[in-house]
Motif scaffolding. Structure first.
Motif: not given
Length: 461
Positions: A292-295, A386-398, A325-331, A341-344
């Motif tokens: 998904s990196i090219p997206l 848009k990248f949502r169609d490629n998400i394989v796992y998601e999680d949220t910390f509160t 907010g903050v958006i980080c692309l750790p790759h 895998t990569i993360e947003v």
């Protein structure tokens, strides 16, 4: 055997303090209430993948030859050779306001100066005057709170430039609503703009293993699952701690890295009166296959945005405020090659009280996390595509997640708005280090532990 010093809390500040002490004194004991070290900067496993709860972008990068830089001073204090570590620098980061005004910055400070000269030409001379002021300013000298925002508005005059400069610094370290202390501004300005972002090679697990193995090799002891319930006192001396198991450990010195209010609690004291609101955050992880990196943008490491101007940095009325907010692309760090895998990752301000109100209803809590995550996704796709169609796992910390796993009051990752710069909380042999001492970021947190050891404990042992 009675340890010469007990360190409460196995986060990065506690680990750094433990290593510094263990270089000179055997038998130092580090107590961590959980089974894993790291505190706010730890990890867990989901979807057959290690996911970090921190470390994805560290401030204070420095080249090896810069001996005065905080990163290199820290490594010298811990006796960790720089040559043993591989660091990956950010590519470029960006500040975006109201969807149109943008400032780029990188680990080359000249880029930010050129950006300000181009987009805020009427303010560039004042910006250089600000740099001259910061060169002479001592941010570590004890001083009462001084508004960084008021100071900058007086110096730079342009409110938009002031808000854009403050946004990354606030999100990376301010515990004060809509402002930050001038001293902390100076520290974070140096850390983010003049030095910049990087990350070590590997994962936070690798980094924690390096630190803990180093401490153990120096004769230290780490006890996991060792929650301290009471600090035992005789007058103004702390003589030991009692663990949740009932075990009592005595020691000549105690260093607490768990926070000021949290330390007061195990001292049997009431919370400090009239403490301002503590700020909480929600962070979401969206995991995608490496294909998904090219997206996604390849030339942005961290993006800070505010959809509104003026910028609001305060406790939300609702569960979360995705208007900034903050958006980080750790790759997207130099010479990092993801394997599978990569993360947003996204971060937004959150309301502890609202999350607290639904935490007992697991279904409602999980539903709220999913809704907030979708809200975040809708906003950050405006900036990434848009990248949502490629998400394989998601999680949220509160804030509830943070409170549960770190015991930080109200899940506030930057702790109390009231900082104690010298670490002195009124005891002869008990000191405070970490977030509530006022040092910020991962390097700052570790230097906090080192500085308190150097200032208060080593001269007396």
């Amino acid at each position: 055997m009675k340890p010469p010093c007990i360190i409460i809390g196995g986060g990065l500040s506690g680990l750094a303090a433990a290593i510094r002490l263990a270089r000179y004194i055997p038998g130092i004991v580090l107590l961590e209430q959980h089974t894993r070290l790291g505190g706010l900067n730890s990890y867990y496993y989901r979807n057959n993948t290690l996911l970090e709860t921190g470390l994805h972008a560290i401030t204070n990068y420095a080249e090896p030859g810069d001996k005065r830089a905080p990163l290199n001073r820290l490594l010298r204090q811990l006796k960790i050779p720089r040559k043993n570590l591989t660091f990956h620098q950010q590519i470029t980061s960006e500040i975006i306001f109201a969807g149109k005004q943008r400032l780029l910055f990188s680990n080359d400070f000249v880029l930010l100066q050129e950006e300000i000269a181009d987009k805020f030409p009427d303010s560039i001379d004042a910006f250089f005057d600000l740099l001259n002021f910061l060169d002479q300013f001592d941010p570590f000298a004890p001083a009462p709170f001084r508004s960084a925002k008021a100071f900058l508005l007086e110096r730079l005059a342009d409110p938009l430039l002031v808000d854009m400069l403050l946004c990354p610094l606030m999100y990376y370290g301010s515990s004060v609503e809509n402002d930050m202390d001038l001293s902390q501004f100076a520290i974070m300005f140096q850390a983010i703009y003049r030095e910049g972002f990087f990350r070590p090679h590997g994962t936070i697990r690798d980094f924690l293993t390096l630190l803990s193995d180093h401490f153990l090799s120096l004769g230290g002891e780490i006890r996991r699952g060792a929650k301290v319930t009471t600090i035992i006192q005789e007058g103004k001396r702390a003589i030991g701690v009692e663990l949740e198991s009932g075990e009592i450990l005595e020691s000549d010195f105690i260093l607490s890295t768990i926070g000021h209010q949290e330390t007061r609690t195990i001292l049997g004291q009431q919370p400090v009166d009239n403490e301002p609101n503590r700020l909480g955050f929600v962070e979401s992880i969206f995991q995608l296959p490496v294909e998904s990196i090219p997206l996604l943008p390849r030339d942005r490491t961290v993006m800070f945005y505010s959809e509104n101007f003026p910028f609001s940095y305060n406790q939300p009325v609702n569960l979360v405020d995705c208007r900034s907010g903050v958006i980080c692309l750790p790759h997207n760090f130099d010479q990092i090659t993801p394997e599978k895998t990569i993360e947003v990752r996204s971060t937004h301000l959150a309301s502890y009280s609202n999350w607290q109100a639904i935490r007992a209803d697991r279904l409602a809590y999980d539903k709220a996390k999913k809704q907030v995550r979708q809200q975040s996704l809708s906003v950050i796709e405006k900036y990434l595509g848009k990248f949502r169609d490629n998400i394989v796992y998601e999680d949220t910390f509160t804030p509830i997640t943070i409170e549960r796993y770190t015991a930080k009051r109200h899940g506030a990752i930057y702790g109390s708005p009231i900082k104690i710069k010298d670490g002195n909380i009124g005891y002869d042999n008990l000191y405070l280090a970490g977030t509530d001492q006022g040092f910020l970021g991962i390097v700052g947190s570790m230097l906090s532990g080192v500085s308190i050891v150097n200032q208060h404990i080593l001269p007396r042992i």
